[in-house]
Design an enzyme around this catalytic site. Structure first.
Site, short mmCIF file in Angstrom:
data_model
loop_
_atom_site.label_atom_id
_atom_site.label_comp_id
_atom_site.label_asym_id
_atom_site.label_seq_id
_atom_site.Cartn_x
_atom_site.Cartn_y
_atom_site.Cartn_z
N TYR A 1 22.80 32.64 29.48
CA TYR A 1 23.15 31.30 28.96
C TYR A 1 22.75 30.23 29.97
O TYR A 1 22.08 29.25 29.63
CB TYR A 1 24.65 31.25 28.68
CG TYR A 1 25.12 29.96 28.05
CD1 TYR A 1 24.87 29.66 26.71
CD2 TYR A 1 25.85 29.03 28.79
CE1 TYR A 1 25.30 28.48 26.14
CE2 TYR A 1 26.30 27.85 28.22
CZ TYR A 1 26.02 27.57 26.89
OH TYR A 1 26.47 26.39 26.33
N1 LIG Z 1 31.31 24.14 23.10
C1 LIG Z 1 31.11 24.01 24.40
O1 LIG Z 1 32.04 24.10 25.22
C2 LIG Z 1 29.72 23.71 24.92
C3 LIG Z 1 29.60 23.32 26.26
C4 LIG Z 1 28.33 23.04 26.76
C5 LIG Z 1 27.22 23.13 25.94
N2 LIG Z 1 27.36 23.52 24.64
C6 LIG Z 1 26.14 23.59 23.83
O2 LIG Z 1 26.23 22.65 22.76
C7 LIG Z 1 25.54 23.14 21.61
C8 LIG Z 1 26.45 23.10 20.41
O3 LIG Z 1 27.59 23.92 20.66
P1 LIG Z 1 28.84 24.05 19.67
O4 LIG Z 1 30.04 24.04 20.54
O5 LIG Z 1 28.72 23.08 18.56
O6 LIG Z 1 28.60 25.54 19.16
P2 LIG Z 1 28.86 26.20 17.72
O7 LIG Z 1 28.94 27.67 17.97
O8 LIG Z 1 30.00 25.53 17.04
O9 LIG Z 1 27.51 25.85 16.94
C9 LIG Z 1 26.27 26.43 17.27
C10 LIG Z 1 25.51 26.65 15.99
O10 LIG Z 1 24.23 27.20 16.31
C11 LIG Z 1 23.89 28.09 15.26
N3 LIG Z 1 22.88 29.07 15.65
C12 LIG Z 1 23.00 30.05 16.58
N4 LIG Z 1 21.88 30.80 16.61
C13 LIG Z 1 21.03 30.28 15.71
C14 LIG Z 1 19.73 30.62 15.26
N5 LIG Z 1 19.07 31.67 15.77
N6 LIG Z 1 19.17 29.88 14.30
C15 LIG Z 1 19.84 28.82 13.74
N7 LIG Z 1 21.07 28.45 14.12
C16 LIG Z 1 21.66 29.18 15.08
C17 LIG Z 1 25.22 28.79 14.94
O11 LIG Z 1 25.18 29.42 13.67
C18 LIG Z 1 26.21 27.65 15.04
O12 LIG Z 1 26.47 27.06 13.79
C19 LIG Z 1 25.06 24.55 21.97
O13 LIG Z 1 23.70 24.50 22.33
C20 LIG Z 1 25.94 24.92 23.15
O14 LIG Z 1 25.33 25.85 23.99
C21 LIG Z 1 28.59 23.81 24.12
#
Ligand SMILES: NC(=O)c1ccc[n+]([C@@H]2O[C@H](COP(=O)([O-])OP(=O)(O)OC[C@H]3O[C@@H](n4cnc5c(N)ncnc54)[C@H](O)[C@@H]3O)[C@@H](O)[C@H]2O)c1
Length: 249
Positions: free
Chosen positions: A153
């Site tokens: 990650y």
């Molecule tokens: N939530 C946190 O604490 C956090 C912190 C830092 C960064 N992020 C980043 O922010 C972004 C959004 O995170 P979130 O919290 O909304 O996550 P989430 O899990 O709620 O949403 C991520 C979405 O990506 C989709 N996805 C995954 N693999 C896929 C693929 N191969 N094709 C199409 N869609 C796909 C999933 O189905 C999901 O709906 C991500 O990139 C995550 O790494 C999140």
């Protein structure tokens, strides 16, 4: 901020941040292609703009190309890209020294290569429109180590920053901006581990200078700003949205 007459391609649109970003863009007048590997969520409000929902595995280059074509057929072009989709596999992502390398490859493919797929298929449409803006989601975790490593990650998200910067330079002459958002901890479906662990959430909140974890709305606000004309002189940079966590001594 208004996005009337703009078309946005938003990935991760069935997840926490992506859904919020798509809804906010529609409320501000944009037409939105909502793209995710999951089925369409029930709760998409109607905004001022329209949407199409495209179920697509973004790690499949041909599928991304087809989704981009469908978007252009539906709305006439693409001006904005929010690269939000990503995975964080607490159960399988671990130390680079010991983890399963198939998991490593899959995480890199989803978190980094997918963003290459969307960027390369969408950039020509932005050029045809005379310009555009891209926002790619990384994380503050790629700027530091972790006692409980999730190395695939972290490495993939460091790659996202490098990709965003390089695209900014390559595409500036075509009036296309590229920036990265680096969220701190955000209570979203990715972080369901906190749903029934109030003690962990409370202790994390206390470690954050502003006293709480992020909301998906905080990240959507940052994303819409960077996509908007208000950020017209901002490209090739990172916006940390973490309540001050990284600034702590
Ligand atoms: N939530 C946190 O604490 C956090 C912190 C830092 C960064 N992020 C980043 O922010 C972004 C959004 O995170 P979130 O919290 O909304 O996550 P989430 O899990 O709620 O949403 C991520 C979405 O990506 C989709 N996805 C995954 N693999 C896929 C693929 N191969 N094709 C199409 N869609 C796909 C999933 O189905 C999901 O709906 C991500 O990139 C995550 O790494 C999140």
């Amino acid at each position: 901020m208004t996005f009337t007459n703009k078309t946005a391609f938003v990935t991760g649109a069935a997840g926490g941040m992506g859904l919020q970003i798509a809804c906010d863009l529609m409320a501000a007048g944009a037409n939105v292609a909502m793209v995710d590997v999951k089925p369409q969520p029930d709760c998409i409000p109607t905004g001022n703009g329209n949407f199409i929902y495209l179920k697509c595995d973004l790690s499949d280059d041909a599928a991304v190309k087809a989704a981009v074509t469908q978007t252009v057929e539906a709305f006439g072009g693409i001006d904005l890209l929010a690269n939000v989709a990503g995975v964080l596999w607490f159960d399988r992502d671990a130390s680079a020294l010991t983890m399963d390398m198939d998991v490593w490859d899959t995480v890199l493919r989803i978190n980094l290569k997918s963003m290459v797929h969307t960027s390369r298929h969408i950039a020509p449409h932005m050029k045809a429109a005379g310009g555009g803006a891209m926002v790619h989601f990384s994380t503050i975790q790629c700027l530091r180590g972790d006692d409980a490593p999730q190395d695939a990650y972290q490495a993939s998200k460091a790659g996202v920053i490098a990709l965003s910067k390089s695209l900014a330079i390559q595409l500036a002459g075509a009036n296309i901006r590229s920036n990265a958002v680096l969220p701190g901890p955000v209570h979203s479906p990715m972080q369901t581990r906190w749903d029934d662990n109030a003690a962990a959430l409370d202790s994390l909140s206390q470690a954050i200078p502003l006293g709480r974890v992020g909301k998906v709305a905080d990240m959507a606000n940052a994303c819409l700003f960077l996509l908007s004309d208000k950020a017209g002189f901002i490209t090739g940079t990172e916006l940390i949205v973490d309540g001050g966590l990284l600034a702590r001594p």
